[in-house]
Write an enzyme that holds these catalytic residues in place. Sequence first.
Site, PDB file in Angstrom:
ATOM      1  CG  ASP A  12      -2.029  -1.001   1.155  1.00  0.00           C
ATOM      2  OD1 ASP A  12      -2.395  -1.402   0.039  1.00  0.00           O
ATOM      3  OD2 ASP A  12      -2.552  -1.375   2.216  1.00  0.00           O
ATOM      4  CG  ASP A  36      -6.831  -1.172  -1.359  1.00  0.00           C
ATOM      5  OD1 ASP A  36      -7.161  -2.364  -1.480  1.00  0.00           O
ATOM      6  OD2 ASP A  36      -5.841  -0.802  -0.684  1.00  0.00           O
TER       7      ASP A  36
END
Length: 164
Positions: free
Chosen positions: A121, A139
């Site tokens: 991430d 995401d």
Amino acid sequence: MNLIKNIFFLRLLIILIIFTLDRISKVYVINFFNETQLSEVYLLEFINIYFIWNEGIAFGLLSFENNLFYNLITSLIILISLIILYLVLKNKNYLGYFFAMILGGSLGNLYDRIKYSAVPDFIDLHIGNYHWFIFNVADIFISIGVICLILDEFFNNKKQNEKI
């Protein structure tokens, strides 16, 4: 029959584009941070690139150092992805496109869970010192697909209730 084939290939293309965008962005960020040894890159006053390895699920939730729990969650994600694939194929209307967005993102994160045992991430949105969860391209598409499904449910239920 030709229309169904075109819809299938368009949804498959959406899944592949999202998966590819996600992979390219993650490989670029992983390589950049490995080469530069930086921990954070400031882009704008509200967005940074801050690289972390997420061993949990969405937005770092359910992060534990237990391999059994990690493998159980990964198995559950595989099962959910198969259900979403079924929904992509089953829905003949626009909902299939929303499920395709979710599946493209899900497959991107699933690939990382299997390859790296964690998901990279790196997008850090913030206002002042308030930071949102750090996330990635997959995401974004998962969230957009879910939001579209929620909005569809909200507006379609509203129309259904007005008919009653």
